[in-house]
Structures are given as structure tokens and as C-alpha cells.
Design an enzyme around this catalytic site. Structure first.
Site, PDB file in Angstrom:
ATOM      1  N   CYS A 266      63.516 -82.620 -79.915  1.00  0.00           N
ATOM      2  CA  CYS A 266      64.435 -81.499 -79.621  1.00  0.00           C
ATOM      3  C   CYS A 266      63.938 -80.852 -78.335  1.00  0.00           C
ATOM      4  O   CYS A 266      63.410 -79.737 -78.344  1.00  0.00           O
ATOM      5  CB  CYS A 266      64.458 -80.504 -80.768  1.00  0.00           C
ATOM      6  SG  CYS A 266      64.724 -81.241 -82.404  1.00  0.00           S
ATOM      7  N   ALA A 268      65.074 -79.911 -75.064  1.00  0.00           N
ATOM      8  CA  ALA A 268      65.580 -78.893 -74.147  1.00  0.00           C
ATOM      9  C   ALA A 268      65.138 -77.495 -74.586  1.00  0.00           C
ATOM     10  O   ALA A 268      65.030 -77.229 -75.787  1.00  0.00           O
ATOM     11  CB  ALA A 268      67.101 -78.966 -74.085  1.00  0.00           C
ATOM     12  N   GLY A 270      62.708 -77.805 -72.298  1.00  0.00           N
ATOM     13  CA  GLY A 270      61.717 -78.710 -71.738  1.00  0.00           C
ATOM     14  C   GLY A 270      60.302 -78.223 -71.543  1.00  0.00           C
ATOM     15  O   GLY A 270      59.459 -78.974 -71.064  1.00  0.00           O
ATOM     16  N   GLY A 271      59.994 -76.967 -71.880  1.00  0.00           N
ATOM     17  CA  GLY A 271      58.644 -76.461 -71.647  1.00  0.00           C
ATOM     18  C   GLY A 271      57.572 -77.285 -72.334  1.00  0.00           C
ATOM     19  O   GLY A 271      56.535 -77.610 -71.735  1.00  0.00           O
ATOM     20  N   LYS A 272      57.819 -77.665 -73.581  1.00  0.00           N
ATOM     21  CA  LYS A 272      56.810 -78.422 -74.329  1.00  0.00           C
ATOM     22  C   LYS A 272      56.772 -79.882 -73.874  1.00  0.00           C
ATOM     23  O   LYS A 272      55.701 -80.498 -73.848  1.00  0.00           O
ATOM     24  CB  LYS A 272      57.083 -78.303 -75.827  1.00  0.00           C
ATOM     25  CG  LYS A 272      57.003 -76.858 -76.326  1.00  0.00           C
ATOM     26  CD  LYS A 272      57.330 -76.738 -77.792  1.00  0.00           C
ATOM     27  CE  LYS A 272      57.440 -75.273 -78.204  1.00  0.00           C
ATOM     28  NZ  LYS A 272      58.655 -74.619 -77.685  1.00  0.00           N
ATOM     29  N   ASP A 334      60.283 -79.879 -82.419  1.00  0.00           N
ATOM     30  CA  ASP A 334      60.327 -78.437 -82.154  1.00  0.00           C
ATOM     31  C   ASP A 334      61.739 -77.999 -82.517  1.00  0.00           C
ATOM     32  O   ASP A 334      62.621 -77.922 -81.672  1.00  0.00           O
ATOM     33  CB  ASP A 334      59.990 -78.180 -80.682  1.00  0.00           C
ATOM     34  CG  ASP A 334      60.021 -76.701 -80.332  1.00  0.00           C
ATOM     35  OD1 ASP A 334      59.630 -75.890 -81.184  1.00  0.00           O
ATOM     36  OD2 ASP A 334      60.445 -76.366 -79.209  1.00  0.00           O
ATOM     37  N   CYS A 387      59.995 -71.390 -83.838  1.00  0.00           N
ATOM     38  CA  CYS A 387      59.676 -70.029 -83.385  1.00  0.00           C
ATOM     39  C   CYS A 387      60.296 -69.013 -84.348  1.00  0.00           C
ATOM     40  O   CYS A 387      60.800 -67.974 -83.934  1.00  0.00           O
ATOM     41  CB  CYS A 387      60.132 -69.789 -81.949  1.00  0.00           C
ATOM     42  SG  CYS A 387      61.899 -69.947 -81.691  1.00  0.00           S
TER      43      CYS A 387
END
EC number: 2.1.1.176
Length: 450
Positions: A266, A268, A270-272, A334, A387
Site C-alpha cells: 500500500c 502511496a 511513498g515515504g516508506k 502499511d 497510523c
């Protein structure tokens, strides 16, 4: 008063009206700031008014209920929003003189079709001003603990109950108060391009105070309001990207190694994904999967800005991708969630989620976890993260999964020296409580395949 295009209070009223009619607060604020003609001071006031009045609407409604002859839900919708604006300034913005808050709100009422009710607006706001000059809060709270916290801190009762089921009353209040603060801005330094020390020095030279984030080797927190993030030193060069401290823990829990195949189910925005590639020294393959092409576009832009070659983007629903069967050394799920750990970042999020939407999300999360588990090779690792702080989306999803796959999977707590170890629970999963750690609320767990 200023004309409509440059009056921040009028712009805030129009924004609140759009949000009330279903628009997302962040999108409305971004569009107004992009298209409007507000100077820097008025941009800050506009943003504070929109986010603050949206976030605090239950508290402001309770004040209206106590001061007006008709309760807030029987007021004309636009009039209710105007009262929210005035009361928000009186209750929460001490830098604005009470007379200015009252007079500008009365003028707004006249401007927006409520000339006949401007005396009513004036009366409600001046009554609040008189009462607030006394020793007691004008807002009288109920004795029921859920309603009391919900009205005081402006949360729906059901969210307060979710927190109370896990925390004491005092800690629940601390958590709710934390979610009413402006969010921190944390950076994750890209070690392939630069070093933490270089970024630290460049920001300090630009007048931005920073501090290092404990437990996170690439993390910096900005202590000075930065203005435009894109204008900060190192942005264009790909030295860093914005990512909250809690989110930085997730890729460390995955612990990807160079030359492995890793899938972010999952991905987008994209930080992880990008953090996984950093930890692999950009060697190997990171598949970035998501079903939303527009959100993957942001990932592609950041991939190119940070200069990564190892990331492959795939558009599709991760619940139905058999081509990934048993090819991955590590997989990250995520999962989409209710966001009950990041309510400070999205002013309207607390009003958009419901117990029913959480049930639907828990079903989706279970389906994603079950499908992505098939992508992992024997001996590989699966990390599930959200989160949110809702057990139905966290502990319950993992407990159900492990009960159904106990012969194949086992929970693997972080090692004592791991960055996430400071947040590990006796059960072995990681849970970050915002009021305790001054970070976004997060849940994450690492599973090992036999």
C-alpha cells in the site's frame, strides 16, 4: 474591512462552508492559499481559523447551545459557521483582541446575508466575552466522562471511548489535547545523497532550528516554522523528505537488506517505500504497489528527486496480484486505516470516520494482510502497520491472522537494540502513543514466516 478576496476571515468563512458541504479541509486550504491574494500574516490567520474552527466544532457548538436561545443544530448553517469563527477567536486566539473578534464577525454576518441577525451575533459573542472575564469557564461541561472529554476537547464520543478503553481518563485527555496541537515537521535524511550532519548544518545556517529524533538515525525535527518546505536547503537536491518520526520506525522494523526483493503493498504516497530503498542502499528491488494512480505519481516524483533506481511502481489492488506469489524476502502492509493516531494532521478527520467505517476498514486490512502474506518466501518477513490507535484495526487484525495461520507465521518482537524497541509492548507489537512520545500515533508488528 478588507474586500472579499483579501479578507482572511471572509475566506475562512467560505472555506468552512465548503468543508461543511463535504470538501476536504486540506484541499480547501491548499486551494485558497494557492489561488488567493493573502499576505503572509493573513495566510497564517486564515489557516488557523479554518483548521481550528473545524477541529473545535463540537466545543464551539456546545458554547452556542449554552448562550443562544436556539441550539447550534437549529441555527441556519452559515450563521452557525460565523458564530464558530467568532467564538474560536475569543476562546482560543488570545493574540486577537476580543473587540476585534466580535466586530469582524458582526461585519461578516452583514456581508453574508445576515444583517437582520447581526445583533444576535453581537449579543452571543459579547455575552461570551463577559462570562469569560469571570473566574469560571463560560463552557459548562457535563459530568459523564465520555461526553465531558468529547465536548472539552472536541471529539466524537465514540473516539473518546476507543481511547478510554485503553487509557486512564487523564491520559485520554492528554492524548486528545495532543491531537489539538499543530503537527510537528520531521525530516528523514537520505544517506545515499548526504549525511545527517550536513543537513543539520545547512538548516541551521538558514535560520531553522532542528533537533535530532531519539532512536532514529536519519531523523530531524524542525523547531522553527519553516515557511515553504520546498524552499528549505536540500529539498531540490533530494537530501531529505518530510516523514513523521513514527512513520520512520516502520521501514526499520522491516529491516530490508541490499539485493533483496521487497514489496510495499500500500505504497502511496511513498515515504516508506523510499525509506526501504534507502536502507537497501538502492540495491535490489522495491515494488511499490497501490491502486490509486494519482497518489503513485507523487511517489514517482519523490523517487526521481531522491535519485533511486531500485523502485518499481505497480498500479493495482494488492488483494489480487498472484504474480507476486512467494517472490519477496520482505513485505510491508502499511494498511489504509481510520487515522486515529494522526488526527492533528487532518482537522476534519475526526468528523469523517465512524464506527461503521472502522468495521469496513478492518475487513479491508484483513484482506490485504492475508493476500500479501502469500507474497513472502519461507523464512521471510511481513510487517503490518497503521497510523490508527483503534484495536479493531490493529491488535484484533493480527490476532485473527495469527489464529488462522499459526503453523506458518510467528510474531517477532524488535530486538532490544532496534529503533522500535523503545515502543514495544509485552505482547511483541509496537504501539506509539502520541501523548507519551510526542510522535504520531502508530501501530506496527513484524511477523516471520516459517
Amino acid at each position: 474591512m478588507k474586500n472579499v478576496t483579501t479578507n482572511p476571515r471572509q475566506q475562512a468563512f467560505l472555506a468552512l462552508r465548503a468543508i461543511q458541504r463535504g470538501a476536504f479541509a486540506d484541499e480547501v486550504v491548499d486551494r485558497t492559499l494557492r489561488e488567493g491574494q493573502l499576505d503572509d500574516r493573513d495566510r497564517r490567520l486564515f489557516t488557523e481559523l479554518v483548521y481550528g474552527a473545524t477541529r473545535r466544532q463540537r466545543t464551539l457548538d456546545a458554547v452556542i447551545d449554552q448562550l443562544a436561545s436556539k441550539p447550534s443544530d437549529r441555527q441556519p448553517e452559515d450563521l452557525r459557521l460565523l458564530l464558530h469563527l467568532g467564538l474560536y477567536q475569543l476562546r482560543y486566539l488570545s493574540q486577537i483582541p476580543a473587540s476585534a473578534a466580535v466586530n469582524t464577525t458582526v461585519d461578516l454576518a452583514k456581508q453574508n446575508g445576515f444583517s437582520g441577525l447581526s445583533g444576535f451575533v453581537n449579543g452571543v459573542l459579547r455575552q461570551y466575552t463577559r462570562l469569560s472575564a469571570g473566574e469560571t469557564d463560560p463552557l459548562q461541561l457535563p459530568t459523564d466522562p465520555v461526553a465531558r472529554i468529547g465536548i472539552k476537547h472536541s471529539f466524537p464520543d465514540w473516539i473518546v471511548q476507543v481511547y478510554l478503553d485503553q487509557l486512564s481518563s487523564d491520559e485520554t485527555e492528554q492524548l486528545c489535547a495532543w491531537f489539538n496541537q499543530p503537527p510537528h515537521i520531521d525530516l528523514r535524511v537520505n544517506p545515499i545523497k548526504t549525511s545527517l550532519e550536513t543537513v543539520e548544518a545547512a538548516l541551521q545556517a538558514a535560520g531553522i532550528s532542528v533537533t535530532r529524533l531519539p532512536h532514529l538515525p536519519q531523523g530531524l525535527r524542525l523547531l522553527t516554522p519553516p515557511g515553504s518546505v520546498q524552499a528549505l536547503p536540500g529539498f531540490a537536491e533530494g537530501w531529505w523528505m518530510v516523514q513523521d518520526a513514527s512513520a520512520q520506525l516502520v521501514a526499520h522494523l522491516v529491516d530490508p537488506q541490499p539485493d533483496e526483493v521487497v514489496i510495499d503493498a500500500c505504497a502511496a504516497p511513498g515515504g516508506k517505500t523510499l525509506h526501504l530503498a534507502e536502507l537497501m542502499h538502492d540495491r535490489g528491488t522495491v515494488w511499490a504497489c497501490d491502486r490509486t494512480p494519482s497518489r503513485l505519481k507523487k511517489l514517482a516524483q519523490n523517487r526521481d528527486r531522491l535519485g533511486f533506481q531500485s523502485i518499481q511502481i505497480y498500479t493495482g489492488d494488492s488483494r489480487t496480484q498472484p504474480q507476486f506469489q512467494a517472490i519477496a524476502d520482505r513485505v510491508l502492509v502499511d494498511a489504509p486505516c481510520s487515522g486515529l493516531g494522526t488526527l492533528h494532521r487532518h482537522a476534519d478527520a475526526r468528523w469523517r470516520q465512524t464506527p461503521e467505517s472502522v468495521e469496513q476498514l478492518a475487513t479491508l486490512q484483513t484482506e490485504l494482510l492475508t493476500a500479501a502474506a502469500d507474497w513472502v518466501k519461507p523464512g521471510g518477513v511481513l510487517v503490518y502497520a497503521t497510523c490508527t490507535l483503534h484495536p479493531a484495526e490493529n491488535e484484533a487484525v493480527i490476532q485473527t491472522f495469527l489464529a488462522q495461520h499459526e503453523s506458518e507465521w510467528q510474531l517477532e518482537p524488535p530486538a532490544p537494540t532496534h529503533p522500535a524497541a523503545a515502543f514495544a509492548t509485552p505482547s511483541g507489537w509496537v504501539k506509539v502513543w502520541s501523548h507519551q512520545h510526542d510522535m504520531d500515533g502508530f501501530f506496527m508488528v513484524r511477523l516471520k514466516k516459517h
